[in-house]
Design an enzyme around this catalytic site. Structure first.
Site, PDB file in Angstrom:
ATOM      1  N   ARG A 185       0.818  -1.211   0.000  1.00 40.47           N
ATOM      2  CA  ARG A 185       0.000   0.000   0.000  1.00 40.47           C
ATOM      3  C   ARG A 185       0.852   1.261   0.000  1.00 40.47           C
ATOM      4  NH1 ARG A 185      -2.949  -3.806   2.750  1.00 40.47           N
ATOM      5  NH2 ARG A 185      -1.842  -3.392   4.687  1.00 40.47           N
ATOM      6  N   GLU A 210       7.566 -11.811  14.669  1.00 39.88           N
ATOM      7  CA  GLU A 210       7.252 -12.443  15.955  1.00 39.88           C
ATOM      8  C   GLU A 210       7.839 -13.846  16.007  1.00 39.88           C
ATOM      9  OE1 GLU A 210       3.388 -13.330  18.837  1.00 39.88           O
ATOM     10  OE2 GLU A 210       3.100 -12.496  16.830  1.00 39.88           O
TER      11      GLU A 210
END
Length: 218
Positions: free
Chosen positions: A100, A137
């Site tokens: 984006r 993560e």
């Protein structure tokens, strides 16, 4: 006897209207107050953003900004606002993070009369590239930029742009790529700042490298 017809006076463009008044149910009905103020650009854009639960996986609330992109007026006003903010800096390149950031960055680069440079996921750019790994993560990811992105210019004024900043991992890696090409990142604008992640080590590192300009803090 005929009455002379009085010429009707044209209503001023900004004439006051009774529709501009609202009654306060908690007050004396003889009192009136002005209608609510016009919403700011920030508020208008925020109202277009939709929360999508459990996307792309369960437990995640995804901020869908596609309705913002579909709103020609707000998209134009946001890019115009950024253009006014940066036009005095003689920006040479706008760097957009996949994907984006490409939409926002291309529009801003065009408006600033600057070049556009994409930062892509690993293996998407041809030719000579430089890569930057960053932690997720669980595990690692990698982004890349073309070696000649700034045409060999040292100290090029650039803007890094994306839609959202969360933990800051991708943005920090992108800033490292810009630094390795000896570019000078004037600022990092983004539509949404997820403030719950503002204390991550990546976000703290970003603060030492450039300023984050977020429109909406959630």
């Amino acid at each position: 006897m005929f009455r002379k017809k009085v010429k009707e006076i044209e209503k001023p463009v900004n004439a006051f209207s009774l529709e501009d008044l609202v009654l306060d149910d908690n007050a004396n009905h003889n009192e009136v107050k002005m209608a609510k103020r016009k919403p700011t650009l920030r508020e208008e854009i925020e109202n277009t953003i939709e929360d999508v639960e459990d996307f792309p996986k369960k437990g995640i609330i995804f901020k869908d900004i596609t309705p913002f992109f579909q709103n020609a007026k707000l998209f134009n006003e946001y890019i115009t606002m950024l253009t006014n903010r940066y036009q005095a800096y003689k920006i040479e390149y706008v760097v957009g993070i996949e994907a984006r950031g490409f939409m926002l960055g291309s529009a801003l680069a065009y408006s600033l009369k600057a070049g556009f440079v994409p930062i892509r996921k690993k293996g998407k750019l041809p030719g000579k590239i430089i890569s930057q790994n960053y932690a997720l993560e669980y595990g690692q990811d990698c982004i890349e930029i073309k070696e000649d992105a700034f045409a060999g210019v040292r100290g090029a004024n650039v803007i890094l742009i994306d839609d959202v900043i969360a933990t800051g991992g991708t943005a920090h890696a992108a800033l490292n790529l810009i630094s390795r090409l000896e570019g000078k990142c004037i600022e990092f604008p983004c539509l949404i700042n997820l403030t719950e992640f503002s204390e991550t080590k990546e976000r703290k590192a970003i603060a030492t490298m450039t300023h984050v300009f977020s429109l909406i803090d959630v």
